[in-house]
Write a protein that holds these residues in place. Structure first.
Motif, PDB file in Angstrom:
ATOM      1  N   LYS A  56       1.798  -8.647  -0.570  1.00 56.58           N
ATOM      2  CA  LYS A  56       0.951  -9.491  -1.417  1.00 56.58           C
ATOM      3  C   LYS A  56      -0.414  -8.828  -1.616  1.00 56.58           C
ATOM      4  CE  LYS A  56       3.038 -13.867  -0.071  1.00 56.58           C
ATOM      5  NZ  LYS A  56       2.878 -14.995   0.859  1.00 56.58           N
ATOM      6  N   VAL A  57      -0.808  -8.029  -0.624  1.00 58.21           N
ATOM      7  CA  VAL A  57      -2.105  -7.373  -0.697  1.00 58.21           C
ATOM      8  C   VAL A  57      -2.025  -6.035  -1.440  1.00 58.21           C
ATOM      9  CG1 VAL A  57      -4.022  -6.443   0.633  1.00 58.21           C
ATOM     10  CG2 VAL A  57      -2.771  -8.430   1.482  1.00 58.21           C
ATOM     11  N   CYS A  65       8.404 -10.912   7.582  1.00 57.41           N
ATOM     12  CA  CYS A  65       7.316 -11.745   7.092  1.00 57.41           C
ATOM     13  C   CYS A  65       6.025 -10.942   6.981  1.00 57.41           C
ATOM     14  CB  CYS A  65       7.111 -12.922   8.044  1.00 57.41           C
ATOM     15  SG  CYS A  65       7.142 -14.497   7.211  1.00 57.41           S
ATOM     16  N   VAL A  66       5.728 -10.169   8.016  1.00 61.09           N
ATOM     17  CA  VAL A  66       4.542  -9.332   8.006  1.00 61.09           C
ATOM     18  C   VAL A  66       4.592  -8.374   6.812  1.00 61.09           C
ATOM     19  CG1 VAL A  66       3.333  -7.480   9.210  1.00 61.09           C
ATOM     20  CG2 VAL A  66       4.102  -9.483  10.472  1.00 61.09           C
ATOM     21  N   LEU A  67       5.736  -7.716   6.663  1.00 62.49           N
ATOM     22  CA  LEU A  67       5.890  -6.783   5.540  1.00 62.49           C
ATOM     23  C   LEU A  67       5.624  -7.478   4.213  1.00 62.49           C
ATOM     24  CD1 LEU A  67       9.043  -4.656   6.449  1.00 62.49           C
ATOM     25  CD2 LEU A  67       6.696  -3.871   6.176  1.00 62.49           C
ATOM     26  N   GLN A  68       6.185  -8.669   4.064  1.00 62.68           N
ATOM     27  CA  GLN A  68       6.055  -9.338   2.776  1.00 62.68           C
ATOM     28  C   GLN A  68       4.646  -9.868   2.539  1.00 62.68           C
ATOM     29  OE1 GLN A  68       9.466 -11.980   2.570  1.00 62.68           O
ATOM     30  NE2 GLN A  68      10.843 -10.232   2.841  1.00 62.68           N
ATOM     31  N   GLU A  69       3.964 -10.217   3.622  1.00 60.48           N
ATOM     32  CA  GLU A  69       2.556 -10.593   3.484  1.00 60.48           C
ATOM     33  C   GLU A  69       1.730  -9.405   3.008  1.00 60.48           C
ATOM     34  OE1 GLU A  69       2.754 -14.166   3.555  1.00 60.48           O
ATOM     35  OE2 GLU A  69       0.675 -13.662   4.056  1.00 60.48           O
ATOM     36  N   ILE A  70       2.004  -8.248   3.593  1.00 59.91           N
ATOM     37  CA  ILE A  70       1.232  -7.069   3.241  1.00 59.91           C
ATOM     38  C   ILE A  70       1.466  -6.685   1.790  1.00 59.91           C
ATOM     39  CG2 ILE A  70       0.946  -4.617   3.718  1.00 59.91           C
ATOM     40  CD1 ILE A  70       1.620  -5.284   6.635  1.00 59.91           C
TER      41      ILE A  70
END
Lengths: 107, 107
Positions: free
Chosen positions: A20-21, A13-18
């Motif tokens: 997005k940035v 999840c963290v990876l996929q959030e990043i």
DNA sequence: TATAGTACTTACACATTTGTATGTCTTATT
DNA sequence: AATAAGACATACAAATGTGTAAGTACTATA
């Protein structure tokens, strides 16, 4: 506290959030430019070859929503808007430097 | 040799090439798993929650085409295929570590 | 004979991202 | 009256990315 090299739902999840940035086609270019200091919209547009207005707007909006860049609007005519990296944005520097380094060596 | 913080066609190209490698939804998860050593296809599938066969195949193919991972096929029945990070792939470690670090602090 | 195991492939559809073109607002200048 | 400047917004289309479902090949085992 060694990592166990398992992709859990959490760190995926963290990876996929990043992503997005920094995963967009233009985000890293914008952030890279802003490492050298505050820029106006039109300056960014000139500094990033081939980007178009819509994309620049959209990316800046995303970056602002993640608190990577801050906007400062001056009530002039025509309007002036300045974009600056936040502290959080500045912390992306090692990542982008590493990426550049890797690219120079490996591509 | 200071960088001038201008996104040229050249370095924008490098950035965008790298995004083809680490910009996909699953790539970093796969590379992350492989930091801990060689894995078989089925092991990768189990290690990465929610990924599906098609995506895993597709990403592995992309990663192999960029020489990030290497494939080793054993002519057993049923077939065995091992995936290992190349030297180039291993050099992604600081990048991905930095990204994780940034994510943990900032999200 | 039917099923399972491993590493895929293929066809199709839905979703998200990116690009192109045009329009808006306000005031100063020609 | 027409145009320009700066920072957007909007509608639409094209391109990419992602997911779902089913099928292939070969052989060992129940």
């Amino acid at each position: 506290m060694e990592s166990k090299n398992i992709v859990t739902s959490d760190n995926a999840c963290v990876l996929q959030e990043i992503l997005k940035v920094i995963g967009g086609k233009w985000s890293m270019s914008i952030v890279y430019i802003l490492f050298s200091g505050t820029h106006r919209f039109s300056q960014l547009e000139k500094s990033i070859p081939h980007i178009n207005t819509r994309m620049l707007i959209k990316e800046l909006k995303t970056l602002a929503s993640f608190d990577i860049v801050s906007r400062k609007v001056y009530a002039t005519v025509p309007p002036t808007v300045e974009y600056t990296l936040t502290e959080k944005g500045k912390m992306l520097k090692p990542i982008i430097d590493d990426i550049y380094e890797w690219g120079k060596v490996n591509m």
